[in-house]
Write a protein that holds these residues in place. Structure first.
Motif, PDB file in Angstrom:
ATOM      1  N   LYS A 164      -3.470   4.255 -14.350  1.00 34.84           N
ATOM      2  CA  LYS A 164      -3.715   5.422 -14.457  1.00 34.84           C
ATOM      3  C   LYS A 164      -4.875   5.175 -15.728  1.00 34.84           C
ATOM      4  O   LYS A 164      -5.734   5.780 -16.304  1.00 34.84           O
ATOM      5  N   ARG A 165      -4.230   4.086 -16.510  1.00 35.47           N
ATOM      6  CA  ARG A 165      -4.506   3.779 -17.639  1.00 35.47           C
ATOM      7  C   ARG A 165      -5.939   3.578 -17.731  1.00 35.47           C
ATOM      8  O   ARG A 165      -7.363   4.036 -18.935  1.00 35.47           O
ATOM      9  N   TYR A 166      -6.085   2.422 -17.289  1.00 35.45           N
ATOM     10  CA  TYR A 166      -7.655   1.755 -16.756  1.00 35.45           C
ATOM     11  C   TYR A 166      -8.715   2.549 -15.606  1.00 35.45           C
ATOM     12  O   TYR A 166      -9.681   2.189 -15.540  1.00 35.45           O
ATOM     13  N   GLY A 167      -8.303   3.068 -15.110  1.00 33.02           N
ATOM     14  CA  GLY A 167      -8.769   3.956 -13.732  1.00 33.02           C
ATOM     15  C   GLY A 167      -9.353   3.269 -12.357  1.00 33.02           C
ATOM     16  O   GLY A 167      -9.640   3.025 -12.101  1.00 33.02           O
ATOM     17  N   TRP A 168      -7.967   2.464 -12.438  1.00 34.22           N
ATOM     18  CA  TRP A 168      -8.089   1.422 -11.168  1.00 34.22           C
ATOM     19  C   TRP A 168      -7.889   1.876  -9.927  1.00 34.22           C
ATOM     20  O   TRP A 168      -7.416   2.787  -9.566  1.00 34.22           O
ATOM     21  N   LYS A 169      -8.572   1.881  -8.594  1.00 37.28           N
ATOM     22  CA  LYS A 169      -7.569   1.842  -7.926  1.00 37.28           C
ATOM     23  C   LYS A 169      -7.925   0.718  -6.846  1.00 37.28           C
ATOM     24  O   LYS A 169      -8.287   0.245  -5.988  1.00 37.28           O
ATOM     25  N   LEU A 170      -6.748  -0.299  -7.080  1.00 36.47           N
ATOM     26  CA  LEU A 170      -6.217  -1.617  -6.613  1.00 36.47           C
ATOM     27  C   LEU A 170      -6.089  -1.465  -4.772  1.00 36.47           C
ATOM     28  O   LEU A 170      -5.482  -0.786  -4.283  1.00 36.47           O
TER      29      LEU A 170
END
Length: 308
Positions: A272-278
């Protein structure tokens, strides 16, 4: 141990380096404890330095102190000869954390090293100093460790695998991540010989893979799981754009392992903080089988305090 031992200038080399390392921390935008950000450096007998920032969790239960992050990075580099840890707390009235003292006492116990510890405040003043961290926490006595640590030259905890991960086939990414997750397995910092181990690896958008094993704790509270360790390794290297994560365990040789609930929460918070779509891969150690998930699948309807 004593307070206000000396008052070096804020431009002091160590203080300056630690001030710069404050930007490595993962902190909440809103903080209620008033103790400020923190950065630490673990200094090896060889002279090498390993910097770490603190990692604050939405739940607080998953917080990682800057001292433990610095020691984690040292372990990932296979360097167990840490002789000094210094911490700068960005506050005029820093609190000396018993949890950080426990982390360092445990590291000293497992590695057989004597660790000096000092704390600097926001102005660079040394407000706490002890020659042997075990003297600062005499009531904490972990069981003697039988861990056999290999004495090898420090090595990097990452590898460059692709110019651009987006141009790499997903199957190739999976195999590369398993390779380095297995290397992470070899870095597991367990509390005793023969303990179960986990390894993890993350891929960054720039094409770097960072890997780690778990950092166990005898009190079962101050642990950094392998997935958390690999993520922190990337963040401490100022690599904030992660695309893939993989995990493997020697407990699951023929079938895919799973990532635990706390790791799902930790990954979700940072996503959520860094906008990851892991993309998350869970591998079997010895068989060519694995499961693939999104973090939303692993932790739907996640909780958050909205304080990032």
């Amino acid at each position: 141990m004593s307070k206000s031992i000396n008052k070096p200038a804020a431009a002091n080399k160590l203080a300056k380096s630690l001030h710069e390392a404050l930007f490595l921390s993962v902190t909440k935008k809103a903080r209620t404890d008033g103790n400020g950000n923190a950065a630490s450096v673990a200094i090896s007998k060889s002279g090498k330095s390993y910097f770490g920032g603190k990692a604050e969790s939405d739940t607080n239960l998953l917080d990682v102190t800057s001292e433990q992050t610095a020691l984690l990075i040292a372990v990932q580099h296979r360097d167990f000869q840490i002789v000094e840890v210094a911490t700068l707390i960005d506050s005029t009235k820093p609190i000396i954390s018993p949890l950080a003292l426990k982390v360092m006492a445990d590291f000293a116990n497992r590695t057989g090293t004597k660790i000096a510890y000092s704390v600097l405040d926001a102005e660079g003043t040394t407000v706490f100093k002890v020659k042997n961290v075990l003297d600062a926490i005499p009531f904490y006595h972990p069981e003697p460790s039988d861990l056999k640590l290999k004495k090898v030259a420090p090595k990097a905890n990452w590898a460059k695998v692709a110019k651009n991960s987006k141009n790499t086939d997903e199957a190739a990414i999976a195999q590369a991540l398993k390779k380095y997750a297995l290397k992470g397995l070899e870095l597991a910092f367990t509390t005793y010989q023969g303990a179960s181990s986990y390894g993890a690896a993350v891929l960054t958008e720039s094409g770097k893979i960072f890997y780690s094993g778990q950092y166990s704790s005898p009190d079962k509270r101050l642990m950094v799981h392998a997935e958390m360790g690999a993520i922190l390794a990337a963040l401490m290297a100022k690599e904030e754009k992660l695309t893939h994560l993989a995990v493997v365990s020697d407990k699951f040789e023929a079938e895919p392992c799973q990532t635990c609930g706390p790791c799902r929460q930790f990954i979700t918070e940072l996503s959520k903080r860094y906008g990851w779509k892991l993309q998350v891969y869970c591998f079997a150690k010895k068989q060519p089988v694995y499961n693939t998930y999104s973090i939303e699948t692993l932790l739907p309807n996640s909780w958050g305090s909205k304080k990032w």
